[in-house]
Design a protein around this motif. Structure first.
Motif, PDB file in Angstrom:
ATOM      1  N   SER A   4     -95.168 -35.805  48.637  1.00 56.03           N
ATOM      2  CA  SER A   4     -93.993 -35.738  47.779  1.00 56.03           C
ATOM      3  C   SER A   4     -94.323 -36.030  46.317  1.00 56.03           C
ATOM      4  CB  SER A   4     -92.962 -36.755  48.269  1.00 56.03           C
ATOM      5  OG  SER A   4     -91.863 -36.764  47.418  1.00 56.03           O
ATOM      6  N   THR A   5     -93.641 -35.305  45.445  1.00 53.08           N
ATOM      7  CA  THR A   5     -93.739 -35.611  44.012  1.00 53.08           C
ATOM      8  C   THR A   5     -92.384 -36.111  43.503  1.00 53.08           C
ATOM      9  OG1 THR A   5     -93.311 -33.291  43.560  1.00 53.08           O
ATOM     10  CG2 THR A   5     -95.609 -34.004  43.458  1.00 53.08           C
ATOM     11  N   ALA A   6     -91.527 -36.525  44.454  1.00 55.85           N
ATOM     12  CA  ALA A   6     -90.191 -36.998  44.078  1.00 55.85           C
ATOM     13  C   ALA A   6     -90.282 -38.241  43.209  1.00 55.85           C
ATOM     14  CB  ALA A   6     -89.386 -37.308  45.332  1.00 55.85           C
ATOM     15  N   GLN A   7     -89.414 -38.303  42.215  1.00 53.46           N
ATOM     16  CA  GLN A   7     -89.367 -39.447  41.316  1.00 53.46           C
ATOM     17  C   GLN A   7     -88.235 -40.387  41.752  1.00 53.46           C
ATOM     18  OE1 GLN A   7     -91.471 -39.921  38.755  1.00 53.46           O
ATOM     19  NE2 GLN A   7     -92.552 -38.008  39.090  1.00 53.46           N
ATOM     20  N   PRO A   8     -88.283 -41.655  41.336  1.00 53.74           N
ATOM     21  CA  PRO A   8     -87.170 -42.561  41.664  1.00 53.74           C
ATOM     22  C   PRO A   8     -85.817 -42.003  41.208  1.00 53.74           C
ATOM     23  CG  PRO A   8     -89.006 -43.814  40.782  1.00 53.74           C
ATOM     24  CD  PRO A   8     -89.370 -42.371  40.658  1.00 53.74           C
TER      25      PRO A   8
ATOM     26  N   LEU B  91     -69.983 -63.564  44.662  1.00 57.01           N
ATOM     27  CA  LEU B  91     -69.886 -62.889  45.962  1.00 57.01           C
ATOM     28  C   LEU B  91     -69.076 -61.605  45.845  1.00 57.01           C
ATOM     29  CD1 LEU B  91     -69.349 -65.779  48.548  1.00 57.01           C
ATOM     30  CD2 LEU B  91     -71.352 -64.321  48.280  1.00 57.01           C
TER      31      LEU B  91
ATOM     32  N   LEU C 134     -75.480 -56.773  54.482  1.00 57.39           N
ATOM     33  CA  LEU C 134     -75.319 -57.715  53.376  1.00 57.39           C
ATOM     34  C   LEU C 134     -73.840 -57.979  53.089  1.00 57.39           C
ATOM     35  CD1 LEU C 134     -76.700 -59.472  51.280  1.00 57.39           C
ATOM     36  CD2 LEU C 134     -76.826 -57.515  49.745  1.00 57.39           C
TER      37      LEU C 134
ATOM     38  N   MET D 291    -107.344 -36.138  52.382  1.00 58.32           N
ATOM     39  CA  MET D 291    -106.678 -35.294  51.386  1.00 58.32           C
ATOM     40  C   MET D 291    -106.691 -35.982  50.020  1.00 58.32           C
ATOM     41  SD  MET D 291    -102.889 -33.601  51.538  1.00 58.32           S
ATOM     42  CE  MET D 291    -102.109 -35.146  51.915  1.00 58.32           C
TER      43      MET D 291
ATOM     44  N   LEU E 205    -105.171 -36.522  46.383  1.00 57.73           N
ATOM     45  CA  LEU E 205    -103.903 -36.328  45.692  1.00 57.73           C
ATOM     46  C   LEU E 205    -104.142 -35.924  44.250  1.00 57.73           C
ATOM     47  CD1 LEU E 205    -101.763 -39.346  46.934  1.00 57.73           C
ATOM     48  CD2 LEU E 205    -102.002 -37.087  47.924  1.00 57.73           C
TER      49      LEU E 205
ATOM     50  N   GLU F  47    -100.438 -35.805  39.403  1.00 61.34           N
ATOM     51  CA  GLU F  47     -98.965 -35.807  39.432  1.00 61.34           C
ATOM     52  C   GLU F  47     -98.454 -36.506  40.698  1.00 61.34           C
ATOM     53  OE1 GLU F  47     -95.226 -32.646  39.385  1.00 61.34           O
ATOM     54  OE2 GLU F  47     -97.223 -31.982  39.960  1.00 61.34           O
ATOM     55  N   GLN F  48     -99.095 -36.199  41.828  1.00 62.29           N
ATOM     56  CA  GLN F  48     -98.685 -36.828  43.088  1.00 62.29           C
ATOM     57  C   GLN F  48     -98.938 -38.335  43.063  1.00 62.29           C
ATOM     58  OE1 GLN F  48    -101.068 -34.386  45.649  1.00 62.29           O
ATOM     59  NE2 GLN F  48     -99.367 -33.015  46.159  1.00 62.29           N
TER      60      GLN F  48
ATOM     61  N   ALA G 287     -96.322 -39.982  40.794  1.00 68.37           N
ATOM     62  CA  ALA G 287     -95.009 -40.026  41.451  1.00 68.37           C
ATOM     63  C   ALA G 287     -95.002 -41.103  42.536  1.00 68.37           C
ATOM     64  CB  ALA G 287     -94.687 -38.659  42.053  1.00 68.37           C
TER      65      ALA G 287
ATOM     66  N   ARG H  13     -94.741 -44.569  40.994  1.00 70.24           N
ATOM     67  CA  ARG H  13     -93.382 -44.871  40.515  1.00 70.24           C
ATOM     68  C   ARG H  13     -92.451 -45.161  41.689  1.00 70.24           C
ATOM     69  NH1 ARG H  13     -90.395 -41.488  36.471  1.00 70.24           N
ATOM     70  NH2 ARG H  13     -89.385 -43.487  36.209  1.00 70.24           N
ATOM     71  N   ARG H  14     -92.604 -44.408  42.775  1.00 71.56           N
ATOM     72  CA  ARG H  14     -91.758 -44.658  43.951  1.00 71.56           C
ATOM     73  C   ARG H  14     -92.055 -46.025  44.541  1.00 71.56           C
ATOM     74  NH1 ARG H  14     -93.219 -39.413  45.471  1.00 71.56           N
ATOM     75  NH2 ARG H  14     -94.518 -40.229  47.147  1.00 71.56           N
TER      76      ARG H  14
ATOM     77  N   ALA I  67     -90.472 -48.668  42.477  1.00 76.07           N
ATOM     78  CA  ALA I  67     -89.010 -48.705  42.703  1.00 76.07           C
ATOM     79  C   ALA I  67     -88.690 -49.390  44.029  1.00 76.07           C
ATOM     80  CB  ALA I  67     -88.444 -47.287  42.682  1.00 76.07           C
TER      81      ALA I  67
ATOM     82  N   PHE J 184     -83.126 -57.118  46.802  1.00 78.25           N
ATOM     83  CA  PHE J 184     -82.470 -57.399  48.082  1.00 78.25           C
ATOM     84  C   PHE J 184     -82.698 -58.856  48.507  1.00 78.25           C
ATOM     85  CE2 PHE J 184     -82.297 -57.125  52.806  1.00 78.25           C
ATOM     86  CZ  PHE J 184     -80.959 -56.770  52.914  1.00 78.25           C
TER      87      PHE J 184
ATOM     88  N   LEU K 236     -80.579 -61.117  46.443  1.00 82.87           N
ATOM     89  CA  LEU K 236     -79.178 -61.047  46.877  1.00 82.87           C
ATOM     90  C   LEU K 236     -78.953 -61.860  48.159  1.00 82.87           C
ATOM     91  CD1 LEU K 236     -78.316 -57.277  46.232  1.00 82.87           C
ATOM     92  CD2 LEU K 236     -77.387 -59.249  45.041  1.00 82.87           C
ATOM     93  N   ILE K 237     -79.902 -61.771  49.095  1.00 81.21           N
ATOM     94  CA  ILE K 237     -79.791 -62.551  50.338  1.00 81.21           C
ATOM     95  C   ILE K 237     -79.814 -64.046  50.012  1.00 81.21           C
ATOM     96  CG2 ILE K 237     -81.009 -63.171  52.478  1.00 81.21           C
ATOM     97  CD1 ILE K 237     -79.851 -60.504  52.880  1.00 81.21           C
TER      98      ILE K 237
ATOM     99  N   VAL L 168     -79.059 -65.592  47.125  1.00 80.53           N
ATOM    100  CA  VAL L 168     -77.828 -65.994  46.420  1.00 80.53           C
ATOM    101  C   VAL L 168     -76.660 -66.081  47.399  1.00 80.53           C
ATOM    102  CG1 VAL L 168     -76.137 -65.229  44.692  1.00 80.53           C
ATOM    103  CG2 VAL L 168     -78.562 -65.081  44.189  1.00 80.53           C
ATOM    104  N   THR L 169     -76.564 -65.087  48.280  1.00 79.52           N
ATOM    105  CA  THR L 169     -75.485 -65.082  49.280  1.00 79.52           C
ATOM    106  C   THR L 169     -75.565 -66.318  50.170  1.00 79.52           C
ATOM    107  OG1 THR L 169     -75.484 -62.677  49.312  1.00 79.52           O
ATOM    108  CG2 THR L 169     -74.535 -63.752  51.213  1.00 79.52           C
ATOM    109  N   THR L 170     -76.780 -66.648  50.604  1.00 78.73           N
ATOM    110  CA  THR L 170     -76.965 -67.809  51.482  1.00 78.73           C
ATOM    111  C   THR L 170     -76.549 -69.095  50.766  1.00 78.73           C
ATOM    112  OG1 THR L 170     -78.810 -66.643  52.470  1.00 78.73           O
ATOM    113  CG2 THR L 170     -78.649 -68.983  52.940  1.00 78.73           C
TER     114      THR L 170
ATOM    115  N   LEU M  55     -74.542 -69.487  48.164  1.00 74.50           N
ATOM    116  CA  LEU M  55     -73.097 -69.529  47.902  1.00 74.50           C
ATOM    117  C   LEU M  55     -72.306 -69.828  49.178  1.00 74.50           C
ATOM    118  CD1 LEU M  55     -72.687 -66.538  45.404  1.00 74.50           C
ATOM    119  CD2 LEU M  55     -72.460 -68.963  44.903  1.00 74.50           C
TER     120      LEU M  55
END
Lengths: 326, 65
Positions: free
Chosen positions: A10-14, A48, A110, B1, B3, B6-7, B10, B13-14, B17, B25, B28-29, B31-33, B35
């Protein structure tokens, strides 16, 4: 035309994955969910509440990702949707499915942990209803697809209300009803000037299945039911003077536009962009189709206005500034 | 293979992210706990105070009589 084959690596970006969440739909979901949450009152912790809204937004986005994964081939046939990540071949279908499923799971879990399981259950129901019931079953089978499927888009204020109070009383369902009845005039107005797209993709939208004349009449009839329901919160203690003024003034304009559309010939001929084969643009339609475009654009504005009025009145700060308005 | 650049870019970056998403996440868990713990502690304290008041009220009224 089949979906272009995505590359093996894949070359998908975020950004492509962000687009899978349908950010524009998500912004409306956030807005209506926040309104439901604020209108409910309750003593939920603000942090919350913010986490709850984030979960609702991500859950709605996950449903959008599942929808795009399941509809990649259909999306590739329509000008409005062929640039979407799966349809354009930038993201693989399986990747989009996994992404949607994981986000669905995380957002529901969540939300349940952060606030309560009533809200989480409603969010799970919304995702299943939209991605499963609407996308897989309804959309290709009946011209009533968006009427029945509109329930998924109408649920966010109910989820917001449930997040704040742990329950979903009739006031929350009144907000649901407003969006539910708003959906047919809104969607069919759009469909009137992009019917060719839907016909090509084999989707029996109302103008394709029953014709433009019948669609214009149904838009008018739905508008006659929708506007009084939109005004109703002002008479049941949910909205105040600001809401009354906004809903009546906007409602009259909505009815005027719907009436003009009913009397027009919108949708009788293919739209201009379609005729010349260019990308569809909201303001690039035949003169006859302009009443449809105007109602479509105003319907978004009116829904935003209704929920903004409710939000303004229900915010604690506005109750201090103008107690008689609320 | 092997890469292509470009691959690789990408993928990088993924991955970044995904890492940021997972960290968000976890936060958030957490903070939730915290609170929810605070809310439960406050609720327990309120309940104890209510029980205390219930226990002392008859005694106080008995003394007055």
């Amino acid at each position: 035309m089949p979906t272009p084959a995505a590359p093996v690596v894949s070359t998908a970006q975020p950004e492509d994955y962000f687009q899978l969440l349908k950010p524009r739909v998500m912004s409306l979901v956030i807005f209506t969910a926040v309104t439901g949450l604020v209108a409910a009152g309750g003593d939920i912790d603000p942090l919350l509440a913010a986490i709850a809204v984030l979960c609702i937004a991500v859950g709605a986005g996950a449903a959008g990702a599942l929808n795009m994964a399941l509809e990649g081939e259909t999306d590739a046939l329509m000008r409005r949707t062929r640039g979407r990540p799966v349809a354009a071949g930038r993201v693989r279908r399986d990747d989009a499915l996994t992404y949607g499923a994981v986000l669905s799971l995380f957002s529901v879990m969540l939300l349940g942990m952060a606030v309560n399981w009533v809200a989480a259950g409603l969010l799970a129901l919304t995702i299943a209803y939209y991605a499963g019931f609407y996308t897989l079953l309804l959309k290709r089978r009946t011209p009533q697809n968006i009427v029945i499927g509109g329930a998924a888009g109408a649920l966010p204020p109910v989820i917001g209300w449930a997040a704040a109070t742990g329950s979903a009383p009739w006031q929350a369902w009144l907000l649901f009803l407003i969006i539910f009845l708003w959906t047919p005039p809104h969607s069919w107005a759009l469909a009137l000037y992009s019917a060719g797209d839907y016909a090509r993709a084999g989707i029996p939208m109302m103008p394709v299945a029953r014709g433009a004349k019948s669609t214009r009449l149904q838009i008018w009839l739905y508008s006659l039911v929708f506007v009084p329901v939109a005004i109703l919160p002002a008479f049941v203690g949910l909205g105040g003077l600001i809401y009354l003024a906004a809903s009546v003034a906007g409602g009259l304009a909505f009815l005027a536009l719907a009436f003009r559309l009913w009397r027009s010939r919108a949708g009788d001929a293919p739209d201009k962009a379609e005729a010349v084969g260019r990308e569809a643009a909201l303001y690039d339609v035949r003169a006859e189709a302009k009443p449809a475009r105007d109602l479509f654009a105003f319907s978004i504005l009116y829904l935003m206005l209704l929920f903004a009025a409710l939000l303004i009145e229900r915010l604690p700060a506005s109750q201090v500034v103008c107690p008689s308005c609320v | 293979m092997r890469l292509t650049d470009e691959q690789m870019a990408a993928r990088k970056r993924r991955n970044l992210a995904i890492a940021l998403g997972l960290v968000a996440f976890m936060v958030l868990i957490f903070v939730t706990t915290v609170l929810n713990l605070r809310r439960n502690i406050e609720a327990a304290a309120d309940q104890r105070a209510a029980e205390q008041a219930e226990f002392t009220a008859p005694v106080a009224s008995g003394v007055q009589r």
